[in-house]
Enzyme design. Structure first.
Site, PDB file in Angstrom:
ATOM      1  N   GLU A  31      -4.193  -5.854  21.825  1.00 40.89           N
ATOM      2  CA  GLU A  31      -4.254  -4.972  20.657  1.00 40.89           C
ATOM      3  C   GLU A  31      -5.633  -5.082  20.011  1.00 40.89           C
ATOM      4  O   GLU A  31      -6.110  -6.178  19.728  1.00 40.89           O
ATOM      5  CB  GLU A  31      -3.165  -5.343  19.647  1.00 40.89           C
ATOM      6  CG  GLU A  31      -3.276  -4.674  18.296  1.00 40.89           C
ATOM      7  CD  GLU A  31      -3.331  -3.156  18.361  1.00 40.89           C
ATOM      8  OE1 GLU A  31      -4.208  -2.582  17.682  1.00 40.89           O
ATOM      9  OE2 GLU A  31      -2.508  -2.550  19.069  1.00 40.89           O
ATOM     10  N   LYS A  48       6.670   3.663   3.038  1.00 36.47           N
ATOM     11  CA  LYS A  48       7.991   3.514   2.431  1.00 36.47           C
ATOM     12  C   LYS A  48       7.971   2.534   1.267  1.00 36.47           C
ATOM     13  O   LYS A  48       8.738   2.681   0.314  1.00 36.47           O
ATOM     14  CB  LYS A  48       9.023   3.070   3.479  1.00 36.47           C
ATOM     15  CG  LYS A  48       9.138   3.984   4.687  1.00 36.47           C
ATOM     16  CD  LYS A  48       9.205   5.447   4.284  1.00 36.47           C
ATOM     17  CE  LYS A  48       8.924   6.362   5.459  1.00 36.47           C
ATOM     18  NZ  LYS A  48       7.516   6.467   5.845  1.00 36.47           N
ATOM     19  N   ALA A 314       8.524   6.035  15.748  1.00 33.18           N
ATOM     20  CA  ALA A 314       8.571   4.620  16.095  1.00 33.18           C
ATOM     21  C   ALA A 314       9.865   4.269  16.812  1.00 33.18           C
ATOM     22  O   ALA A 314       9.865   3.499  17.782  1.00 33.18           O
ATOM     23  CB  ALA A 314       8.414   3.764  14.838  1.00 33.18           C
ATOM     24  N   HIS A 439      35.103   4.326   1.718  1.00 33.48           N
ATOM     25  CA  HIS A 439      35.119   5.110   0.489  1.00 33.48           C
ATOM     26  C   HIS A 439      34.906   4.199  -0.710  1.00 33.48           C
ATOM     27  O   HIS A 439      35.481   3.110  -0.770  1.00 33.48           O
ATOM     28  CB  HIS A 439      36.468   5.831   0.351  1.00 33.48           C
ATOM     29  CG  HIS A 439      36.614   6.582  -0.939  1.00 33.48           C
ATOM     30  ND1 HIS A 439      36.049   7.827  -1.124  1.00 33.48           N
ATOM     31  CD2 HIS A 439      37.238   6.261  -2.111  1.00 33.48           C
ATOM     32  CE1 HIS A 439      36.331   8.243  -2.344  1.00 33.48           C
ATOM     33  NE2 HIS A 439      37.052   7.304  -2.978  1.00 33.48           N
TER      34      HIS A 439
END
Length: 453
Positions: A31, A48, A314, A439
């Site tokens: 990388e 986010k 992603a 619920h």
């Protein structure tokens, strides 16, 4: 000699390396920037984190609708950026720790493929050369920079930002112009509008949100316009100069003032600059072509994530990585793209999976639709004073099978998985009706909708 070299440490690359190392393959991950790639360092996770801060600020400013009064609520953007960086650092370290625990070797640097000889691939990083019989290319994508006059100069001065730089902006621009109404543009438009910027979005197409269902995209646009965001659709930026964005809309040319400009005109696969041509891998329209196992036309060479251009998501890269490793290990596996969920993390969120109305028409698939307000969910109504969300289902003409599910409203990103599983497993509507939803949850909207078919 390695069993596998993975070129690129984004979601597809690092998960492929992790799965391979865990399976006992001697694996090298290369990388050139930071482990985690665009998603973890300058995309999914940091954006986010910012959006969550904006949501909290919005709740604080409008809590009176829910009987909560807050005085003096303020957004501290440098503190927001600091927390974003902390989150990213923690997750990057976590991924690196996991890779090391799987015995994956990590080399930081720019890898260059030298070629293939006797079934072995060679990759050079600096002065070192590494070899392996299997190679996974996961070089990702990069922002598209259109040849608009003034854009290159604006990027150099910092007046124009890409999706990378915008995440580190510590001052709120009075006026922000977003060029491109896709996912990234919409999310950042929502963030900056919420914290106090005057935001305008310019989009070449006649709709926003890319591949989303057009009707649902229109509803999202109306929600954004209600929040104060201005849209120019079917419009083209012709020049950027002196803090102004020149826009051609119809037969009219406008000049939009901008303190900052976000360039969000899409991304393209990275297939050049790392020696790919030395392998003669087949590239079509700028993307590496792969089959359902992630294989290229060259034996032992695979491609996952944005570089194959199938789904620049992603979670698509994660699954493609797993399929590639399964294939390398001789296990039967394949990619299935028919039920790939997509999410736009706007406020309200939009999520969808399966067919849209436009894809049904393009493919000649007969369908009928059902739309239902999200307020049919008791929890949604309890938590949303302005309950304007919608669910849209597309089913076959007989109402026996689910073709597509589209959601606009809170928790859409968390709910869409269940609809994707229904489509993936080809569940009948009658089988879906037999499922028990907890619920009260917003996810019950799917149950409410199928009983209206």
């Amino acid at each position: 000699m390695y069993d596998l070299i993975v070129l690129g440490g984004g979601p597809g690359g690092y998960l492929a390396a992790e799965r391979a190392g865990h399976a006992g393959l001697k694996t090298l991950l290369i990388e050139k920037r930071s482990i985690g790639g665009v998603c973890l360092n300058e995309g999914c996770i940091p954006s986010k984190t910012l959006l969550n801060s904006a949501k909290l600020y919005d709740h604080a400013c409008h809590g009176e609708k829910y009987g909560v009064t807050t005085e003096g609520a303020a957004i501290d953007l440098p503190a927001v950026i600091k927390r974003k960086n902390k989150v990213v650092t923690k997750l990057v370290k976590g991924v690196e720790h996991t890779l090391k625990s799987c015995q994956v070797d990590i080399v930081k640097g720019e890898g260059r493929i030298l070629g293939r000889q006797d079934g072995e691939m060679s990759v050079q990083v600096g002065d070192e050369t590494y070899a392996a019989r299997q190679l996974i290319i996961a070089t990702g994508s990069q922002p598209i920079v259109p040849p608009i006059p003034g854009v290159k100069e604006g990027l150099e001065t910092g007046d124009i930002l890409t999706s990378r730089e915008i995440l580190d902006l510590e001052t709120i621009p009075k006026k922000l112009v977003v060029i491109g109404g896709g996912v990234i543009g919409l999310e950042m438009a929502g963030f900056f509008q919420t914290i106090g910027a005057d935001v305008t979005v310019v989009e070449m197409l006649g709709h926003i949100a890319g591949a989303a269902d057009l009707e649902m995209a229109g509803l999202l646009q109306k929600a954004y316009e209600k929040q104060g965001i201005t849209f120019y659709l079917n419009s083209r930026v012709t020049a950027v100069k002196n803090g102004k964005v020149e826009v051609l809309t119809g037969d009219q040319t406008l000049e939009l003032e901008a303190d900052k400009i976000l360039l969000s005109t899409g991304r393209r696969a990275v297939t050049e600059g790392f020696g790919l041509d030395s392998l003669n891998v087949f590239v079509d329209r700028g993307r590496i072509v792969t089959d359902s196992q992630g294989r290229t036309n060259i034996p032992g060479v695979y491609a996952v994530g944005d570089v194959n251009g199938i789904w620049m998501l992603a979670h698509a890269a994660y699954r493609e990585a797993e399929v590639c490793i399964s294939t390398i290990l001789g296990k039967k596996d394949r990619m299935r793209y028919e039920a790939m969920p997509s999410v736009v993390y706007t406020n309200p969120e939009m999520a969808f999976v399966g067919e849209t109305e436009q894809t049904c028409k393009q493919k000649g698939i007969a369908y009928r639709k059902l739309m239902l307000p999200m307020s049919y969910s008791g929890r949604y109504l309890a938590e949303n004073e302005d309950a304007s969300g919608q669910i849209k289902l597309l089913v076959d003409p007989d109402g026996t099978r689910l073709l597509g599910c589209h959601l606009l409203g809170s928790y859409a990103s968390e709910i869409i998985l269940s609809a994707g599983m229904m489509i993936e497993r080809e569940m009948s509507i009658e089988e879906i009706k037999e499922l028990i939803f907890p619920h009260p949850t917003v996810s019950e909207i799917i149950r409410e909708a199928v009983f209206k078919i």
